[in-house]
Scaffold this motif. Structure first.
Motif, PDB file in Angstrom:
ATOM      1  N   UNK A  39      -7.544  -0.620  -5.809  1.00  0.00           N
ATOM      2  CA  UNK A  39      -6.295  -0.115  -6.387  1.00  0.00           C
ATOM      3  C   UNK A  39      -6.079   1.349  -5.971  1.00  0.00           C
ATOM      4  N   UNK A  40      -4.860   1.672  -5.594  1.00  0.00           N
ATOM      5  CA  UNK A  40      -4.548   3.031  -5.161  1.00  0.00           C
ATOM      6  C   UNK A  40      -4.901   3.311  -3.714  1.00  0.00           C
ATOM      7  N   UNK A  79      -8.418   8.846  -0.864  1.00  0.00           N
ATOM      8  CA  UNK A  79      -7.398   7.901  -0.415  1.00  0.00           C
ATOM      9  C   UNK A  79      -6.543   7.350  -1.529  1.00  0.00           C
ATOM     10  N   UNK A  80      -6.921   7.648  -2.776  1.00  0.00           N
ATOM     11  CA  UNK A  80      -6.218   7.019  -3.912  1.00  0.00           C
ATOM     12  C   UNK A  80      -4.875   7.695  -4.167  1.00  0.00           C
ATOM     13  N   UNK A  81      -3.831   6.901  -4.220  1.00  0.00           N
ATOM     14  CA  UNK A  81      -2.508   7.416  -4.585  1.00  0.00           C
ATOM     15  C   UNK A  81      -2.203   7.010  -6.028  1.00  0.00           C
ATOM     16  N   UNK A  82      -2.152   7.988  -6.946  1.00  0.00           N
ATOM     17  CA  UNK A  82      -1.909   7.644  -8.359  1.00  0.00           C
ATOM     18  C   UNK A  82      -0.557   6.996  -8.573  1.00  0.00           C
ATOM     19  N   UNK A  83       0.330   7.081  -7.564  1.00  0.00           N
ATOM     20  CA  UNK A  83       1.666   6.502  -7.727  1.00  0.00           C
ATOM     21  C   UNK A  83       1.768   5.080  -7.192  1.00  0.00           C
ATOM     22  N   UNK A  84       0.640   4.513  -6.813  1.00  0.00           N
ATOM     23  CA  UNK A  84       0.626   3.081  -6.490  1.00  0.00           C
ATOM     24  C   UNK A  84       1.174   2.320  -7.710  1.00  0.00           C
ATOM     25  N   UNK A  85       2.185   1.483  -7.464  1.00  0.00           N
ATOM     26  CA  UNK A  85       2.797   0.721  -8.574  1.00  0.00           C
ATOM     27  C   UNK A  85       1.783  -0.125  -9.330  1.00  0.00           C
ATOM     28  N   UNK A  86       0.699  -0.452  -8.631  1.00  0.00           N
ATOM     29  CA  UNK A  86      -0.303  -1.329  -9.242  1.00  0.00           C
ATOM     30  C   UNK A  86      -0.959  -0.687 -10.467  1.00  0.00           C
ATOM     31  N   UNK A  87      -0.973   0.639 -10.549  1.00  0.00           N
ATOM     32  CA  UNK A  87      -1.616   1.284 -11.702  1.00  0.00           C
ATOM     33  C   UNK A  87      -0.874   0.961 -13.001  1.00  0.00           C
ATOM     34  N   UNK A  88       0.447   1.140 -12.994  1.00  0.00           N
ATOM     35  CA  UNK A  88       1.215   0.834 -14.206  1.00  0.00           C
ATOM     36  C   UNK A  88       1.084  -0.639 -14.579  1.00  0.00           C
ATOM     37  N   UNK A 136     -14.996   6.218 -10.001  1.00  0.00           N
ATOM     38  CA  UNK A 136     -14.748   5.552 -11.283  1.00  0.00           C
ATOM     39  C   UNK A 136     -13.581   6.274 -11.941  1.00  0.00           C
ATOM     40  N   UNK A 137     -12.483   5.550 -12.142  1.00  0.00           N
ATOM     41  CA  UNK A 137     -11.262   6.202 -12.634  1.00  0.00           C
ATOM     42  C   UNK A 137     -10.616   5.445 -13.790  1.00  0.00           C
ATOM     43  N   UNK A 138      -9.825   6.182 -14.560  1.00  0.00           N
ATOM     44  CA  UNK A 138      -8.844   5.551 -15.438  1.00  0.00           C
ATOM     45  C   UNK A 138      -7.625   5.243 -14.579  1.00  0.00           C
ATOM     46  N   UNK A 139      -6.988   4.120 -14.812  1.00  0.00           N
ATOM     47  CA  UNK A 139      -5.814   3.750 -14.014  1.00  0.00           C
ATOM     48  C   UNK A 139      -4.577   4.506 -14.503  1.00  0.00           C
ATOM     49  N   UNK A 140      -4.768   5.730 -14.895  1.00  0.00           N
ATOM     50  CA  UNK A 140      -3.674   6.491 -15.506  1.00  0.00           C
ATOM     51  C   UNK A 140      -3.832   7.968 -15.189  1.00  0.00           C
ATOM     52  N   UNK A 196      -5.181   0.587  -1.295  1.00  0.00           N
ATOM     53  CA  UNK A 196      -4.231  -0.266  -0.588  1.00  0.00           C
ATOM     54  C   UNK A 196      -3.082  -0.478  -1.555  1.00  0.00           C
ATOM     55  N   UNK A 197      -1.999   0.213  -1.275  1.00  0.00           N
ATOM     56  CA  UNK A 197      -0.903   0.261  -2.235  1.00  0.00           C
ATOM     57  C   UNK A 197       0.015  -0.942  -2.107  1.00  0.00           C
ATOM     58  N   UNK A 198       0.625  -1.262  -3.232  1.00  0.00           N
ATOM     59  CA  UNK A 198       1.581  -2.367  -3.244  1.00  0.00           C
ATOM     60  C   UNK A 198       2.870  -1.969  -2.535  1.00  0.00           C
ATOM     61  N   UNK A 199       3.516  -2.962  -1.966  1.00  0.00           N
ATOM     62  CA  UNK A 199       4.869  -2.817  -1.414  1.00  0.00           C
ATOM     63  C   UNK A 199       4.986  -1.741  -0.337  1.00  0.00           C
ATOM     64  N   UNK A 200       3.899  -1.490   0.356  1.00  0.00           N
ATOM     65  CA  UNK A 200       3.956  -0.554   1.470  1.00  0.00           C
ATOM     66  C   UNK A 200       3.246  -1.163   2.669  1.00  0.00           C
ATOM     67  N   UNK A 201       3.542  -0.634   3.833  1.00  0.00           N
ATOM     68  CA  UNK A 201       2.984  -1.185   5.058  1.00  0.00           C
ATOM     69  C   UNK A 201       1.623  -0.605   5.406  1.00  0.00           C
ATOM     70  N   UNK A 202       1.158  -0.966   6.587  1.00  0.00           N
ATOM     71  CA  UNK A 202      -0.172  -0.583   7.061  1.00  0.00           C
ATOM     72  C   UNK A 202      -0.342   0.943   7.143  1.00  0.00           C
ATOM     73  N   UNK A 203       0.634   1.600   7.756  1.00  0.00           N
ATOM     74  CA  UNK A 203       0.508   3.046   7.937  1.00  0.00           C
ATOM     75  C   UNK A 203       0.780   3.779   6.622  1.00  0.00           C
ATOM     76  N   UNK A 204       1.830   3.344   5.936  1.00  0.00           N
ATOM     77  CA  UNK A 204       2.270   4.086   4.757  1.00  0.00           C
ATOM     78  C   UNK A 204       1.344   3.926   3.567  1.00  0.00           C
ATOM     79  N   UNK A 205       0.789   2.740   3.396  1.00  0.00           N
ATOM     80  CA  UNK A 205       0.122   2.519   2.120  1.00  0.00           C
ATOM     81  C   UNK A 205      -1.258   1.899   2.162  1.00  0.00           C
TER      82      UNK A 205
END
Lengths: 387, 369
Positions: B59-60, B90-99, B125-129, B62-71
Motif C-alpha cells: 500500500x502506498x 516510496x510511500x505516497x500517503x495520498x494513495x487512494x487505497x489508504x482511505x 510499519x505504518x498507520x494507514x493515516x 503501488x498506488x491505485x489508479x495510476x500507471x507504471x511511471x506515475x504510481x
C-alpha cells in the motif's frame, strides 16, 4: 420426475415464495407453485424444510478456461497479441474444461458463464456461453459464438505500444476498429446479396455481427471510451453493442439508458489497477440500475476468482446498498436477458431448465456454501458434496 | 474521555458480550460493565475490535489508479540485491487505497518492497493515516524483504542476469549475507548494502521471506538457519507441506492473499484450509491482503473464510490482529486492554462478512472515520 417441497423459492421473475414447491421433469421445470403439488409415489421427493432455492447464477463476462488457474506460461491462451484485430479467433479453441476454475464456478452456483478472449486486441475473437459442468467443451457449450470481443482504452494501447505498432493512442484504436468494420460491412453486403466474395475467416465473424446474430462485446472502462465504442459501432454501423466493465459508466448513465446499451459491470472486488479504473466502486451498480440501464455483474475471472463471485455480489448488495433482491437479478435474469438465453435460464419458471442451487444461509455471506445443486434436473451435489 | 458500548467486544484474545469501554487520547481506562463517569461523547456499536494489521502490504508503494511511471514504486528491479532501499521513501500517503483501507478497518500496514529482487529492501510499519509518512510511521526501517520464488527469475532471466534459477536466487542472498557478516566483524570501509543488514544479523530486525512453494519455504528456512536470522514466511501458499519444519524452527507464517486468484502454478494449493492446518499445528499465523494483489480494505473478509472452514471466531480474528502484532513484536497493537493505545474499529455487524460496514474508527483515541 423430482419434487422439491417446502422451499423458500427465489423465482426472480415472480417474486419469492416463502413455502413453495418445484416439480422437475427431465431437464426442465414442470411446475412452480405456492400450493402443494400432488405426485405419484414413484416420484422422488426432497423436503427442503425452508432452505433457499435459487436459479443458477450466471457470470456474464469471464475468461474461464482461457486464462487458466494454477497454470504455467504455456497455459495462457486468452490473448493472441500478434495482430490488433483478430475477429477470426474462436475462444472455444482455447478453453480447457479441466481448469479447476470450472469446478469452483459450478460449486459456487455459477452453472453458466460467458467466457472468451482477453482485451489485448482491439478486436479479440468470438466468445461462448457455456455450462461449467462437464469434460468436453463441445458438450458444455450453450451458444457458440455468442459475441465478438473488442477492447477500447488502455489495454490495446499498452500491448501495441510495447511492439511499436498501431494502436498507441485512443485514436489509433478507433482507426483499427473502424477500418475493420468498413471492410466487414462491404464483405457482409456483398455476401448477403449473393455476390461472390473471397472467403475470409476474420470477415466471417463480423458477418455474424452485421447480420445481428451476435453483439459486439466491447471492453471499455472510461466514460469517453464507452461513448466512442457506441458512436462507432452503433451509430456509424448500426451494430448491437454490450459494454463490458463500464467502470466509469455511472457518469453517463442517462446516455446509456437512452441508448438502451447494456453494461456488464465489474470486476469490483479488486484494487483499481489502472487510471481508467479509478471510478471502481460497489456503489456503481445501484446508480446504473436506478437510471434504468440494463446491468449484469461480472467477476472477469480470474481477475476476481469466480469462487468469490457471491462475495462480490454481497458487497454490491450491502456496501453498495442495491439490496439483496435487486443484486440477485444482476447474476440471474439480467445476464440471461443480455446474453439472450432467458428462454431457458435466469429464473425459476415453468418450462425453464432446472438448474437450481440450494442454500441453508444467505448466499451473499462469506460463510455460505452451496448445500444442494440440481443440474439439468439431476441432483449432482448434495449436503455440500458431489453425489 | 469517550465511551463506547459494544454488543460484542473482541479484545484480541476473546469476545466479551455487552461491554463498555472508556478511553481518552492517551489510553484505554476501562473495559467491562458500564460505569458512571463523565464523558465527552458516547457511541454504540454492534462489534468493536482492535484494528486489522496487514503485514507484507504494498500500500502506498503501488498506488491505485495510476500507471507504471506515475504510481508504481514497488520494485526497483534494476539490481537483484538492494537491502539499502527503504519502503518509506516510496510511500505516497495520498494513495487512494489508504482511505479505503481505513474504511474497511485495516488501519496498520507493514509495507515491504515487492518480489522482484532476492533482497528487496527494508520495510516500514505504518498507520494507514497521515498527511506525510513521518506522521504515519511507527517503525522504519523494519523488516527486510527476501524473495525466494519465481519473480526474481522472471525479472532477471530476460536481462540475462543472475538469478535465472532458484540456485541463483539462493546464491545471491547467501553471498550477500556472508559478506555482511564479514563486514560486521572487520569494519571495512563503509558500505550501505552491508550496513543495511547489520540489524538483521544482530537479530534486531526480522527477515520476511516471500515464498509460495513448499521447496522455496524450505530454502528460506535453510538460509535463515545458516545465518541465525529471525524470520517470517510471507505468502506461504504450500506451508502445510512443511508444517513440521516451520513448527520445529518456530517460524511464523503470514499467509495469503487468500482471495487472490491462483494465476500461476506457484499458487497451487492456495486455500483457507492451509492456514487453519498451520494454526492447529501451533504455528503463529497471520493473514495478508498482499495489497495490491487483493484490496487491503477487504482483509476482514478473509477472516470469514477461516470461520467458514470451521475455525472459531476469536481464533480467526486473531489472524488479523493479535497474531500479526506478535509477529512484529508489538503485541499491544493487536489488543484492546486497559492502559493500551486506543486504536479501535467498530462495525455494525460481524466484521468478517459482506453485510458489515464500519461505524467508526479511532486512531490513538481520535476519531478518523
Amino acid at each position: 420426475m423430482l419434487l422439491l417441497k417446502n422451499a423458500k423459492i427465489f423465482t426472480i421473475s415472480n417474486g419469492t415464495l416463502e413455502r413453495g414447491n418445484i416439480l422437475i421433469e427431465g431437464k426442465r421445470i414442470k411446475d412452480v407453485s405456492a400450493e402443494p403439488i400432488q405426485v405419484d409415489e414413484n416420484v422422488k421427493v426432497i423436503d427442503l424444510n425452508g432452505k433457499m432455492v435459487f436459479p443458477s447464477f450466471i457470470d456474464a463476462h469471464t475468461h474461464l478456461g482461457t486464462f487458466s488457474l494454477e497454470g504455467t506460461e504455456m497455459d495462457e491462451d486468452g490473448n493472441e497479441m500478434t495482430n490488433s484485430a483478430t475477429p477470426g479467433l474462436r475462444a472455444i479453441d482455447s478453453i480447457n474444461p479441466f481448469d479447476p476454475a470450472f469446478k469452483e464456478a459450478f460449486e459456487s452456483g455459477f452453472m453458466i458463464v460467458f467466457t472468451g478472449s482477453g482485451s489485448g486486441n482491439v478486436i479479440g475473437g468470438l466468445s461462448v456461453i457455456m455450462k461449467t459442468y462437464g469434460n468436453l467443451v463441445d458438450k458444455m457449450i450453450i451458444r457458440n459464438p455468442a459475441g465478438l470481443k473488442c477492447a477500447f482504452g488502455e489495454n490495446p494501447k499498452r500491448v501495441y505500444t510495447s511492439k511499436n505498432q498501431i494502436p498507441t493512442t485512443r485514436m489509433g484504436t478507433a482507426k483499427v476498429f473502424r477500418e475493420t468494420l468498413f471492410k466487414a460491412k462491404n464483405y457482409y453486403e456483398k455476401k448477403k446479396s449473393g455476390e461472390k466474395v473471397d472467403f475470409d475467416l476474420d470477415m466471417e465473424s463480423l458477418y455474424l455481427v452485421f447480420d445481428h446474430q451476435i453483439p459486439l462485446r466491447i471492453h471499455a472502462h472510461r466514460a469517453d471510451d464507452i461513448v466512442t465504442a457506441i458512436r462507432i459501432a452503433k451509430h456509424e454501423f448500426g451494430l448491437d453493442v454490450v459494454i463490458e466493465h463500464g467502470t466509469d459508466s455511472a457518469r453517463i448513465k442517462d446516455f446509456l439508458a437512452r441508448e438502451n446499451v447494456p453494461v456488464i459491470v465489474g470486476p469490483i472486488l479488486d484494487v483499481s489497477p489502472k487510471v481508467e479504473t479509478k471510478s471502481n466502486s460497489f456503489k456503481n451498480p445501484k446508480e446504473l440500475v436506478e437510471a434504468g440501464v440494463r446491468v449484469a455483474l461480472m467477476t472477469d475471472h480470474p481477475v476476481v476468482s469466480i469462487g468469490y463471485a457471491r462475495i462480490q455480489a454481497g458487497l454490491v448488495a450491502y456496501e453498495g446498498n442495491l439490496g439483496f433482491d435487486e443484486t440477485l437479478k444482476l447474476i440471474t435474469i439480467n445476464p440471461a436477458k443480455i446474453l439472450n438465453i432467458e428462454e431457458d435460464y435466469g429464473s425459476i419458471e415453468k418450462g425453464k431448465i432446472a438448474n437450481l442451487i440450494i442454500f441453508n444461509e444467505n448466499p451473499f455471506s462469506v460463510l455460505s456454501k452451496a448445500d444442494t445443486i440440481i443440474f439439468e434436473g439431476d441432483v449432482v451435489f448434495e449436503g455440500g458434496k458431489h453425489v | 474521555m469517550y465511551k463506547i458500548h459494544a454488543k460484542k467486544l473482541f479484545t484480541g484474545e476473546n469476545i466479551i458480550e455487552d461491554a463498555t469501554i472508556l478511553f481518552d487520547e492517551e489510553k484505554i481506562v476501562h473495559i467491562g460493565d458500564d460505569i458512571n463517569e463523565p464523558v465527552k461523547e458516547t457511541y454504540n456499536t454492534y462489534f468493536l475490535m482492535p484494528p486489522l494489521i496487514d503485514l507484507g502490504s504494498g500500500i502506498g508503494l503501488k498506488e491505485e489508479s495510476l500507471g507504471r511511471i506515475e504510481g508504481d514504486d514497488l520494485n526497483e528491479a534494476t539490481s537483484p540485491v538492494y537491502p539499502e532501499l527503504l519502503a518509506l521513501d516510496g510511500i505516497n500517503p495520498y494513495d487512494e487505497a489508504f482511505d479505503k483501507a481505513i474504511s474497511g478497518g485495516t488501519l496498520i500496514s507493514l509495507v515491504l518492497p515487492g518480489n522482484s529482487n532476492p533482497i528487496g529492501g527494508r520495510g516500514a510499519l505504518i498507520y494507514n493515516y497521515g498527511k506525510q509518512v513521518l506522521d504515519m510511521t511507527m517503525k522504519s526501517p523494519f523488516g527486510i524483504k527476501f524473495s525466494i520464488n519465481t519473480e526474481p527469475k522472471s525479472t532477471y532471466a530476460p536481462k540475462n542476469k543472475t538469478p535465472s534459477t532458484r540456485m541463483g536466487i539462493a546464491y545471491l542472498i547467501r553471498n550477500t549475507l556472508y559478506k555482511a557478516k564479514e563486514y560486521l566483524k572487520e569494519h571495512k570501509e563503509q558500505n550501505l548494502t552491508y550496513e543495511s543488514l547489520l540489524d538483521l544479523l544482530n537479530r534486531k530486525d526480522t527477515a520476511f521471506f516471500a515464498s509460495f512453494r513448499a521447496d522455496d519455504i524450505a530454502t528460506s528456512i535453510r538460509i535463515s538457519e545458516e545465518f541465525n536470522l529471525k524470520s517470517v514466511i510471507l505468502y506461504g501458499v504450500q506451508a502445510n507441506l512443511v508444517k513440521e519444519l516451520l513448527k520445529e524452527k518456530d517460524i511464523p507464517v503470514v499467509y495469503g492473499p487468500l482471495m487472490f486468484p491462483r494465476w500461476s502454478i506457484e499458487l497451487k494449493g492456495l486455500s483457507s484450509t492451509v492456514p487453519i492446518e498451520l494454526v492447529k499445528e501451533g504455528i503463529l499465523v497471520a493473514l495478508t491482503s498482499g495489497h495490491p494483489l487483493f484490496p487491503a480494505k477487504y482483509l476482514r473478509l478473509n477472516v470469514g473464510l477461516f470461520i467458514k472452514e470451521g475455525l472459531n471466531v476469536a481464533e480467526a480474528l486473531q489472524a488479523v490482529t493479535l497474531n500479526p502484532a506478535k509477529i512484529i513484536g508489538e503485541e499491544n497493537l493487536g489488543k484492546i486492554q486497559v492502559n493500551g493505545v486506543p486504536n479501535l474499529v467498530a462495525y455494525d455487524n460481524e466484521p468478517y462478512d459482506t453485510v458489515a460496514k464500519t461505524n467508526f474508527v479511532f486512531l490513538k483515541g481520535k476519531r478518523i472515520q
